[in-house]
Design a protein around this motif. Structure first.
Motif, PDB file in Angstrom:
ATOM      1  N   ARG A 472      48.066 -29.427  51.891  1.00 29.99           N
ATOM      2  CA  ARG A 472      49.135 -28.441  51.694  1.00 29.99           C
ATOM      3  C   ARG A 472      48.693 -27.290  50.809  1.00 29.99           C
ATOM      4  NH1 ARG A 472      54.176 -30.359  51.821  1.00 29.99           N
ATOM      5  NH2 ARG A 472      54.664 -28.126  51.977  1.00 29.99           N
ATOM      6  N   LEU A 473      47.524 -27.396  50.182  1.00 32.33           N
ATOM      7  CA  LEU A 473      46.991 -26.354  49.310  1.00 32.33           C
ATOM      8  C   LEU A 473      45.709 -25.787  49.896  1.00 32.33           C
ATOM      9  CD1 LEU A 473      47.381 -28.008  45.787  1.00 32.33           C
ATOM     10  CD2 LEU A 473      48.957 -26.440  46.927  1.00 32.33           C
ATOM     11  N   PRO A 474      45.353 -24.559  49.520  1.00 36.24           N
ATOM     12  CA  PRO A 474      44.061 -24.023  49.955  1.00 36.24           C
ATOM     13  C   PRO A 474      42.920 -24.929  49.487  1.00 36.24           C
ATOM     14  CG  PRO A 474      45.402 -22.280  48.993  1.00 36.24           C
ATOM     15  CD  PRO A 474      46.112 -23.577  48.720  1.00 36.24           C
ATOM     16  N   ALA A 475      41.911 -25.067  50.327  1.00 35.93           N
ATOM     17  CA  ALA A 475      40.753 -25.907  49.989  1.00 35.93           C
ATOM     18  C   ALA A 475      39.854 -25.129  49.031  1.00 35.93           C
ATOM     19  CB  ALA A 475      39.995 -26.294  51.250  1.00 35.93           C
ATOM     20  N   ALA A 476      40.081 -25.314  47.744  1.00 37.24           N
ATOM     21  CA  ALA A 476      39.321 -24.581  46.733  1.00 37.24           C
ATOM     22  C   ALA A 476      39.258 -25.412  45.457  1.00 37.24           C
ATOM     23  CB  ALA A 476      39.970 -23.227  46.441  1.00 37.24           C
ATOM     24  N   ALA A 477      38.208 -25.180  44.675  1.00 38.57           N
ATOM     25  CA  ALA A 477      38.056 -25.909  43.418  1.00 38.57           C
ATOM     26  C   ALA A 477      39.012 -25.395  42.350  1.00 38.57           C
ATOM     27  CB  ALA A 477      36.616 -25.798  42.929  1.00 38.57           C
TER      28      ALA A 477
END
Length: 509
Positions: A472-477
């Motif tokens: 549900r969230l952007p794939a980012a660190a």
């Protein structure tokens, strides 16, 4: 008042102007609200606050007061030409406010006024802004005082929130682009009813007939708000609808010839026609526009008030950041771009709103044929609720949204430092929030070293999301979340974070 100065002058004490003033005061910015009308001269008008606007009001410290004064709407039931089509839940996930709120505009304004007073602000009633001059470092606003005299207020910034005939917009020469909406009117009345439908304070209704869509929503003061979008065969009729006109309309739409209506106390009725317009820009130097001064359309879906509140929420933290020297003035240009895109998006969505637009024979046949199956489908109900709630509205395409960001952060369950939290519990309107994935290859000391060099108020968390919710969230660190709950940056490394912060924040001396 002569010679007196303040940071910001807000022209207009409607919901948008009051919300903007509250947001600025929460940041400690000096604000003066000017309103030409006398105290308490308000009407019922708008009748619903959607879920995203309730999140806005939570950030402004007054959601609890509004929810206590309103009715939580949980279901809508639809009829077409006397045939029951079905019912849908009015519920959204991933928010602390799953249901919309039935509450009228006069109550919203009263409660916003109470909150403004609580944060040290106020309204100068019977004080009309009549002229405006901009300089490179501020503005002067000419006013007509309650006793008929005149004076001038000097300020750093001025925001026009005074409605469709905005003096601020006209003085700036900003075009109000758009046109009149032809063959559409809305007639409304607050009334009690003797009819077949059982009273349920959590249920609203729509009755569709050729050329007319009748909505019926319970109101906090008792009875219902009856509102009908219909064709307009005689635009010369300007008077509010009478009880007989509304009774006949309700009887025809509900197929109940014996229905009876009687007015609420206080009574309220309204007839309105509409224009679809958006200002060519929402900023000219030290002046800005918000609410109906900036955009105007038919209130299909009840999104005029809500879009104004969301715009004030967007503008307040940005203007405060500029006034207090944390961000360059260019940050305010992201407000005008984001809010204009939002206004156009709302207008597009509402032009597709088959539930409230006056139905054609073809759309009525489609509703009767397909409606029962669609309304019984959970995915369809979720899609409609997401659209109406404004929770799906984002700022993709804004210069302030980088790395595929711009969406509102969903309020997902997570674990932070061994404690169960929701993501929105980590946020605060007075700062930015940095969410670092548990496996992000950047320790808190290095993050603090980067953010500490700039005037960005930020707090860092490392939430661990529940299994299955990560998508549900952007794939980012690293996710950098704005004060208004929208994701500003989705980054994979520290240099990308510093590049973003360097662009939008002033470096500390």
């Amino acid at each position: 008042m002569s010679g007196w100065r303040t940071d910001v002058v807000v022209v207009g004490a409607g919901p948008t102007g009051l919300a903007l003033a509250i947001g600025l005061r929460q940041y400690g910015v000096g604000v003066e609200v000017l309103e030409k009308e006398a105290r308490g001269k308000r009407e019922a008008r708008a009748g619903i606050v959607w879920q995203r606007a309730l999140e806005v009001l939570a950030d402004l410290g007054c959601a609890d007061a509004l929810t206590a004064a309103g009715l939580s709407l949980r279901e809508v039931e639809v009829f077409a030409q006397g045939q029951r089509v079905g019912a849908m839940p009015m519920r959204c996930r991933d928010t602390a406010f799953p249901h919309p709120l039935s509450i009228e505009q006069d109550a919203v304004e009263r409660l916003l006024g109470d909150r403004l007073a609580a944060v040290g602000g106020g309204v100068r009633w019977s004080t009309e802004a009549v002229g405006l001059r901009l300089g490179s470092d501020g503005a002067e606003v000419d006013v007509r005082l309650p006793d008929g005299g005149t004076d001038t207020v000097r300020c750093g910034w001025v925001v026009g929130c005074e409605g469709s005939h905005s003096m601020v917009r006209k003085e700036l020469g900003i075009p109000f682009e758009g046109a009149r909406r032809p063959d559409l009117q809305c007639v409304q009345i607050n009334a009690r009813a003797d009819w077949k439908q059982p009273y349920d304070p959590a249920r609203s209704y729509f009755f569709l007939e050729r050329g007319a869509s009748l909505g019926v929503s319970p109101r906090p003061g008792g009875g219902y708000r009856f509102f009908c979008f219909r064709t307009d065969p005689d635009p010369s009729i300007r008077r509010p609808p009478g009880l007989r006109e509304m009774r006949d309309l309700v009887a025809e739409a509900t197929h109940e010839p014996g229905v009876r209506l009687w007015p609420t106390d206080p009574p309220w009725a309204n007839r309105a026609r509409f224009q679809d317009r958006v200002a060519g820009t929402l900023r000219a130097g030290r002046a800005l526009l918000a609410g109906d001064s900036a955009h105007l359309w038919a209130p299909i879906g009840g999104h005029g008030l809500n879009t104004g509140l969301r715009g004030a929420h967007n503008l307040a933290w940005k203007l405060a950041s500029v006034v207090q020297g944390r961000c360059p003035e260019g940050l305010l240009d992201t407000y005008t771009g984001e809010q204009r895109r939002t206004a156009h998006a709302v207008m597009r969505e509402m032009r597709r709103n088959l539930l409230e637009l006056p139905p054609t024979p073809a759309s009525l046949r489609a509703v009767r044929a397909l409606g029962p199956r669609l309304m019984a489908t959970p995915a369809f109900a979720r899609r409609i609720s997401a659209t109406l709630s404004d929770l799906a509205m984002g700022h993709a395409g804004s210069p302030l949204s980088q790395g595929g960001a711009g969406a509102r952060l969903p309020d997902l369950p997570a674990t932070v430092a061994g404690r169960r939290r929701s993501l929105h519990e980590l946020l605060s309107y007075d700062r930015w929030t940095l969410l670092a994935a548990p496996g992000a290859p950047v320790d808190d000391e290095r993050l603090a070293a980067v953010t500490g060099r700039y005037a960005i108020p930020v707090r860092t968390f490392r939430p661990r999301l529940d299994r299955g919710t990560e998508r549900r969230l952007p794939a980012a660190a690293l996710l950098l979340v704005r004060p208004d709950r929208h994701i500003g940056l989705a980054a994979h490394d520290l240099p990308a974070l510093e590049t973003y912060i360097r662009r939008w924040f002033v470096r500390k001396a």
